[in-house]
Each structure stands twice: as structure tokens, then as C-alpha cells.
Design a protein around this motif. Sequence first.
Motif, PDB file in Angstrom:
ATOM      1  N   GLU A   8     -20.665 -12.610  26.520  1.00  0.00           N
ATOM      2  CA  GLU A   8     -21.636 -11.847  25.746  1.00  0.00           C
ATOM      3  C   GLU A   8     -22.871 -12.727  25.585  1.00  0.00           C
ATOM      4  N   ILE A   9     -23.990 -12.208  26.037  1.00  0.00           N
ATOM      5  CA  ILE A   9     -25.269 -12.912  25.925  1.00  0.00           C
ATOM      6  C   ILE A   9     -26.171 -12.066  25.031  1.00  0.00           C
ATOM      7  N   VAL A  10     -26.704 -12.663  23.974  1.00  0.00           N
ATOM      8  CA  VAL A  10     -27.614 -11.956  23.082  1.00  0.00           C
ATOM      9  C   VAL A  10     -29.009 -12.518  23.286  1.00  0.00           C
ATOM     10  N   VAL A  11     -29.974 -11.609  23.447  1.00  0.00           N
ATOM     11  CA  VAL A  11     -31.373 -12.000  23.614  1.00  0.00           C
ATOM     12  C   VAL A  11     -32.223 -11.313  22.553  1.00  0.00           C
ATOM     13  N   GLU A  12     -33.352 -11.952  22.218  1.00  0.00           N
ATOM     14  CA  GLU A  12     -34.319 -11.314  21.327  1.00  0.00           C
ATOM     15  C   GLU A  12     -34.991 -10.180  22.088  1.00  0.00           C
ATOM     16  N   ASN A  13     -35.410  -9.174  21.356  1.00  0.00           N
ATOM     17  CA  ASN A  13     -36.106  -8.004  21.895  1.00  0.00           C
ATOM     18  C   ASN A  13     -35.137  -7.058  22.597  1.00  0.00           C
ATOM     19  N   GLU A  14     -35.619  -5.858  22.810  1.00  0.00           N
ATOM     20  CA  GLU A  14     -34.819  -4.854  23.491  1.00  0.00           C
ATOM     21  C   GLU A  14     -35.150  -4.879  24.981  1.00  0.00           C
ATOM     22  N   GLY A  40     -20.215  -8.570  29.931  1.00  0.00           N
ATOM     23  CA  GLY A  40     -19.584  -8.262  31.205  1.00  0.00           C
ATOM     24  C   GLY A  40     -18.790  -9.428  31.754  1.00  0.00           C
ATOM     25  N   ARG A  41     -17.980  -9.119  32.756  1.00  0.00           N
ATOM     26  CA  ARG A  41     -17.143 -10.119  33.426  1.00  0.00           C
ATOM     27  C   ARG A  41     -17.945 -10.753  34.552  1.00  0.00           C
ATOM     28  N   LEU A  42     -17.977 -12.067  34.552  1.00  0.00           N
ATOM     29  CA  LEU A  42     -18.679 -12.812  35.590  1.00  0.00           C
ATOM     30  C   LEU A  42     -17.677 -13.646  36.377  1.00  0.00           C
ATOM     31  N   ASP A  44     -17.995 -16.528  38.013  1.00  0.00           N
ATOM     32  CA  ASP A  44     -17.992 -17.983  37.906  1.00  0.00           C
ATOM     33  C   ASP A  44     -19.241 -18.458  37.165  1.00  0.00           C
ATOM     34  N   GLN A  45     -19.369 -19.766  37.018  1.00  0.00           N
ATOM     35  CA  GLN A  45     -20.512 -20.351  36.315  1.00  0.00           C
ATOM     36  C   GLN A  45     -21.825 -20.093  37.059  1.00  0.00           C
ATOM     37  N   ALA A  46     -21.758 -20.004  38.380  1.00  0.00           N
ATOM     38  CA  ALA A  46     -22.974 -19.738  39.156  1.00  0.00           C
ATOM     39  C   ALA A  46     -23.533 -18.352  38.820  1.00  0.00           C
ATOM     40  N   ALA A  47     -22.662 -17.365  38.632  1.00  0.00           N
ATOM     41  CA  ALA A  47     -23.113 -16.018  38.245  1.00  0.00           C
ATOM     42  C   ALA A  47     -23.734 -16.045  36.856  1.00  0.00           C
ATOM     43  N   LEU A  48     -23.134 -16.786  35.935  1.00  0.00           N
ATOM     44  CA  LEU A  48     -23.690 -16.922  34.592  1.00  0.00           C
ATOM     45  C   LEU A  48     -25.071 -17.578  34.651  1.00  0.00           C
ATOM     46  N   VAL A  63     -30.480 -15.949  22.459  1.00  0.00           N
ATOM     47  CA  VAL A  63     -30.012 -16.278  21.108  1.00  0.00           C
ATOM     48  C   VAL A  63     -28.635 -16.922  21.170  1.00  0.00           C
ATOM     49  N   SER A  64     -27.749 -16.368  21.995  1.00  0.00           N
ATOM     50  CA  SER A  64     -26.397 -16.944  22.090  1.00  0.00           C
ATOM     51  C   SER A  64     -25.737 -16.544  23.399  1.00  0.00           C
ATOM     52  N   VAL A  65     -24.775 -17.369  23.801  1.00  0.00           N
ATOM     53  CA  VAL A  65     -23.914 -17.101  24.958  1.00  0.00           C
ATOM     54  C   VAL A  65     -22.494 -17.398  24.501  1.00  0.00           C
ATOM     55  N   ILE A  66     -21.620 -16.386  24.586  1.00  0.00           N
ATOM     56  CA  ILE A  66     -20.236 -16.561  24.135  1.00  0.00           C
ATOM     57  C   ILE A  66     -19.301 -16.160  25.260  1.00  0.00           C
ATOM     58  N   ARG A  67     -18.357 -17.029  25.577  1.00  0.00           N
ATOM     59  CA  ARG A  67     -17.304 -16.678  26.538  1.00  0.00           C
ATOM     60  C   ARG A  67     -16.141 -16.140  25.735  1.00  0.00           C
ATOM     61  N   LYS A  68     -15.699 -14.949  26.091  1.00  0.00           N
ATOM     62  CA  LYS A  68     -14.626 -14.285  25.334  1.00  0.00           C
ATOM     63  C   LYS A  68     -13.302 -14.425  26.046  1.00  0.00           C
TER      64      LYS A  68
END
Length: 68
Positions: A8-14, A40-42, A44-48, A63-68
Amino acid sequence: MNESFVYEIVVENEIPEKWSDWLEGMSIEKKPGRSTSLTGRLTDQAALLGILIRLHDFNLTIVSVIRK
């Protein structure tokens, strides 16, 4: 061994939902306070890293990057 993870990646703005194709098919959800969550499912790290670079190129603040 390559193992995919959900991020899950959260960014400022829409951002528009049509950007999903440019962002590896991640789900785009608008959040309160004019932020957007990409989930979404990625594979590997290169896709991220590719997504993070695209977000940077769009001049979006991450704002944040969370691996679930």
C-alpha cells in the motif's frame, strides 16, 4: 526465490483511476484529506522501485509505503 507481496502506497493529492495501468495495475482509492492509496501485489523490489520512480516523476509526494 522471488516472492510477491501486497503493498500500500499513500501519496498526497488525488490521482485519476486511469493511472492504474501506468502503476502496475494497482488499485487506486481516494482518501479523505486529498490523498490517494495505491494497493496491489508486486512481483519484486524492482517493480516497487519502478512505481516509486513513476510517482516521483509525476511530482507526487509519497506519504507511506507499507508491505502487507
